[in-house]
Write a protein that holds these residues in place. Sequence first.
Motif, PDB file in Angstrom:
ATOM      1  N   GLU A 112      23.629  -4.956  10.483  1.00 37.27           N
ATOM      2  CA  GLU A 112      22.856  -3.718  10.391  1.00 37.27           C
ATOM      3  C   GLU A 112      22.700  -3.286   8.939  1.00 37.27           C
ATOM      4  OE1 GLU A 112      20.567  -0.532  11.467  1.00 37.27           O
ATOM      5  OE2 GLU A 112      21.224  -2.243  12.670  1.00 37.27           O
ATOM      6  N   LYS A 113      23.819  -3.372   8.161  1.00 32.57           N
ATOM      7  CA  LYS A 113      23.743  -3.036   6.748  1.00 32.57           C
ATOM      8  C   LYS A 113      22.805  -3.971   5.998  1.00 32.57           C
ATOM      9  CE  LYS A 113      28.322  -0.903   6.328  1.00 32.57           C
ATOM     10  NZ  LYS A 113      29.654  -0.978   5.675  1.00 32.57           N
ATOM     11  N   SER A 114      22.836  -5.239   6.381  1.00 30.03           N
ATOM     12  CA  SER A 114      21.952  -6.212   5.747  1.00 30.03           C
ATOM     13  C   SER A 114      20.492  -5.883   6.041  1.00 30.03           C
ATOM     14  CB  SER A 114      22.285  -7.624   6.242  1.00 30.03           C
ATOM     15  OG  SER A 114      21.433  -8.580   5.642  1.00 30.03           O
ATOM     16  N   ARG A 115      20.203  -5.492   7.309  1.00 31.89           N
ATOM     17  CA  ARG A 115      18.837  -5.110   7.680  1.00 31.89           C
ATOM     18  C   ARG A 115      18.408  -3.860   6.902  1.00 31.89           C
ATOM     19  NH1 ARG A 115      20.437  -6.705  12.924  1.00 31.89           N
ATOM     20  NH2 ARG A 115      21.027  -4.554  13.450  1.00 31.89           N
ATOM     21  N   GLU A 116      19.328  -2.897   6.797  1.00 28.46           N
ATOM     22  CA  GLU A 116      18.999  -1.674   6.073  1.00 28.46           C
ATOM     23  C   GLU A 116      18.680  -1.973   4.610  1.00 28.46           C
ATOM     24  OE1 GLU A 116      22.295   0.916   6.625  1.00 28.46           O
ATOM     25  OE2 GLU A 116      21.739   1.479   8.685  1.00 28.46           O
ATOM     26  N   ARG A 117      19.465  -2.881   3.993  1.00 31.08           N
ATOM     27  CA  ARG A 117      19.207  -3.250   2.601  1.00 31.08           C
ATOM     28  C   ARG A 117      17.849  -3.922   2.467  1.00 31.08           C
ATOM     29  NH1 ARG A 117      24.758  -4.601   2.550  1.00 31.08           N
ATOM     30  NH2 ARG A 117      24.273  -6.784   2.986  1.00 31.08           N
ATOM     31  N   ARG A 118      17.573  -4.843   3.418  1.00 30.72           N
ATOM     32  CA  ARG A 118      16.268  -5.522   3.380  1.00 30.72           C
ATOM     33  C   ARG A 118      15.136  -4.520   3.543  1.00 30.72           C
ATOM     34  NH1 ARG A 118      18.814  -9.437   6.634  1.00 30.72           N
ATOM     35  NH2 ARG A 118      17.761  -8.603   8.487  1.00 30.72           N
ATOM     36  N   ASN A 119      15.297  -3.571   4.480  1.00 33.05           N
ATOM     37  CA  ASN A 119      14.244  -2.572   4.715  1.00 33.05           C
ATOM     38  C   ASN A 119      14.030  -1.699   3.489  1.00 33.05           C
ATOM     39  OD1 ASN A 119      13.803  -3.497   7.304  1.00 33.05           O
ATOM     40  ND2 ASN A 119      15.141  -1.975   8.273  1.00 33.05           N
ATOM     41  N   ARG A 120      15.175  -1.340   2.842  1.00 30.86           N
ATOM     42  CA  ARG A 120      15.040  -0.531   1.633  1.00 30.86           C
ATOM     43  C   ARG A 120      14.306  -1.296   0.543  1.00 30.86           C
ATOM     44  NH1 ARG A 120      20.356   1.326   2.831  1.00 30.86           N
ATOM     45  NH2 ARG A 120      21.261  -0.222   1.413  1.00 30.86           N
ATOM     46  N   ILE A 121      14.673  -2.567   0.393  1.00 34.59           N
ATOM     47  CA  ILE A 121      14.013  -3.401  -0.619  1.00 34.59           C
ATOM     48  C   ILE A 121      12.523  -3.525  -0.327  1.00 34.59           C
ATOM     49  CG2 ILE A 121      13.849  -5.753  -1.563  1.00 34.59           C
ATOM     50  CD1 ILE A 121      16.916  -5.945  -1.146  1.00 34.59           C
ATOM     51  N   ILE A 122      12.207  -3.767   0.963  1.00 32.83           N
ATOM     52  CA  ILE A 122      10.795  -3.899   1.350  1.00 32.83           C
ATOM     53  C   ILE A 122      10.043  -2.592   1.101  1.00 32.83           C
ATOM     54  CG2 ILE A 122       9.231  -4.187   3.311  1.00 32.83           C
ATOM     55  CD1 ILE A 122      11.318  -6.154   4.480  1.00 32.83           C
TER      56      ILE A 122
ATOM     57  N   VAL B 256      10.841  -0.128  -0.994  1.00 29.78           N
ATOM     58  CA  VAL B 256      10.701   0.112  -2.428  1.00 29.78           C
ATOM     59  C   VAL B 256       9.627  -0.787  -3.025  1.00 29.78           C
ATOM     60  CG1 VAL B 256      11.852  -0.105  -4.662  1.00 29.78           C
ATOM     61  CG2 VAL B 256      13.038   0.972  -2.739  1.00 29.78           C
ATOM     62  N   THR B 257       9.627  -2.047  -2.581  1.00 21.96           N
ATOM     63  CA  THR B 257       8.639  -2.994  -3.100  1.00 21.96           C
ATOM     64  C   THR B 257       7.225  -2.558  -2.747  1.00 21.96           C
ATOM     65  OG1 THR B 257      10.216  -4.821  -2.927  1.00 21.96           O
ATOM     66  CG2 THR B 257       7.877  -5.397  -3.097  1.00 21.96           C
TER      67      THR B 257
ATOM     68  N   ALA C 263       1.639   1.287  -8.143  1.00 22.58           N
ATOM     69  CA  ALA C 263       1.019   0.519  -9.231  1.00 22.58           C
ATOM     70  C   ALA C 263      -0.482   0.379  -8.997  1.00 22.58           C
ATOM     71  CB  ALA C 263       1.675  -0.856  -9.347  1.00 22.58           C
ATOM     72  N   GLY C 264      -0.842   0.153  -7.712  1.00 18.15           N
ATOM     73  CA  GLY C 264      -2.255   0.036  -7.378  1.00 18.15           C
ATOM     74  C   GLY C 264      -3.004   1.329  -7.621  1.00 18.15           C
ATOM     75  N   LEU C 265      -2.368   2.452  -7.218  1.00 22.89           N
ATOM     76  CA  LEU C 265      -3.002   3.748  -7.434  1.00 22.89           C
ATOM     77  C   LEU C 265      -3.153   4.055  -8.917  1.00 22.89           C
ATOM     78  CD1 LEU C 265      -1.232   5.890  -4.671  1.00 22.89           C
ATOM     79  CD2 LEU C 265      -3.616   5.121  -4.685  1.00 22.89           C
ATOM     80  N   ILE C 266      -2.110   3.752  -9.673  1.00 21.86           N
ATOM     81  CA  ILE C 266      -2.176   3.974 -11.112  1.00 21.86           C
ATOM     82  C   ILE C 266      -3.267   3.105 -11.735  1.00 21.86           C
ATOM     83  CG2 ILE C 266      -0.942   3.658 -13.294  1.00 21.86           C
ATOM     84  CD1 ILE C 266       1.618   4.436 -11.791  1.00 21.86           C
ATOM     85  N   GLY C 267      -3.292   1.837 -11.291  1.00 21.05           N
ATOM     86  CA  GLY C 267      -4.304   0.923 -11.816  1.00 21.05           C
ATOM     87  C   GLY C 267      -5.705   1.382 -11.471  1.00 21.05           C
ATOM     88  N   TRP C 268      -5.897   1.818 -10.216  1.00 20.95           N
ATOM     89  CA  TRP C 268      -7.219   2.281  -9.787  1.00 20.95           C
ATOM     90  C   TRP C 268      -7.596   3.564 -10.520  1.00 20.95           C
ATOM     91  CZ3 TRP C 268     -11.729   1.259  -8.026  1.00 20.95           C
ATOM     92  CH2 TRP C 268     -12.547   2.279  -7.550  1.00 20.95           C
ATOM     93  N   GLY C 269      -6.597   4.461 -10.650  1.00 20.63           N
ATOM     94  CA  GLY C 269      -6.862   5.708 -11.363  1.00 20.63           C
ATOM     95  C   GLY C 269      -7.256   5.457 -12.806  1.00 20.63           C
ATOM     96  N   THR C 270      -6.546   4.531 -13.440  1.00 21.45           N
ATOM     97  CA  THR C 270      -6.862   4.192 -14.827  1.00 21.45           C
ATOM     98  C   THR C 270      -8.256   3.589 -14.926  1.00 21.45           C
ATOM     99  OG1 THR C 270      -4.519   3.776 -15.300  1.00 21.45           O
ATOM    100  CG2 THR C 270      -6.140   2.830 -16.829  1.00 21.45           C
ATOM    101  N   TYR C 271      -8.570   2.693 -13.971  1.00 23.70           N
ATOM    102  CA  TYR C 271      -9.897   2.073 -13.951  1.00 23.70           C
ATOM    103  C   TYR C 271     -10.980   3.128 -13.752  1.00 23.70           C
ATOM    104  CZ  TYR C 271     -13.986  -0.246 -11.989  1.00 23.70           C
ATOM    105  OH  TYR C 271     -15.267  -0.641 -11.727  1.00 23.70           O
ATOM    106  N   ALA C 272     -10.751   4.043 -12.776  1.00 23.82           N
ATOM    107  CA  ALA C 272     -11.747   5.068 -12.473  1.00 23.82           C
ATOM    108  C   ALA C 272     -11.977   5.976 -13.673  1.00 23.82           C
ATOM    109  CB  ALA C 272     -11.304   5.892 -11.259  1.00 23.82           C
TER     110      ALA C 272
END
Length: 217
Positions: free
Chosen positions: A23-33, A35-36, A43-52
Amino acid sequence: MSKNSKKQAADRKARVEAMRRAEKSRERRNRIITVTISTVIVAGLIGWGTYAINNANQKKEQKAATAAKPISGEKTWDAGKLGRNHVQGKVAYPMNPPVGGNHNPVWMTCNGNVYTKAVPNENAVHSLEHGAVWVTYNGKATQADVKTLADRITKTPYTLMSPDSTQSWTITLSAWGHQLSVNTAADPRVDQFLTKYVQGPQTPEPGAACTGGLTAS
């Protein structure tokens, strides 16, 4: 407690521990996913905002550059000598179509309006005072030219278009104190004039309404 009971208890404890670790391993994986994914989204929003922002700034710079360029063949009048009084009845303008002067208290609606009949000069001049560009054409204009102009005007607030059989040139664009005449709608100066003078620096009353005025067919 018998050996068998102790073994069963130990097995249960081992299974519980294994489940907790899983369960702890799943929680760590979920947190990593999570966060990722969040990082990618941010990053996409920042990139799009900068582009716009960059794109918008680039368009503003391009428009400013276009507006700064002189337009070949353009005629200008001293805005300080063009009357701005509200009057009733006809006005004898010194140029045709007029680019300013005393005018009717009611403006022609100029929210990208394409009129199929001639409009009163006195009302159209009031529209120019509000920062509109007025496009007129005579019988020499082809149907293709009229359609091209109409398509452009309907997409451009603070413009209006109407026929004028009395003008000399095939197509004329008028702003307050400024005018350009061309032979074809494909002339690149048409877009240059619209870009420069729709709500341009020549406008006596910037921000004044172009809706709610006089309309015609």
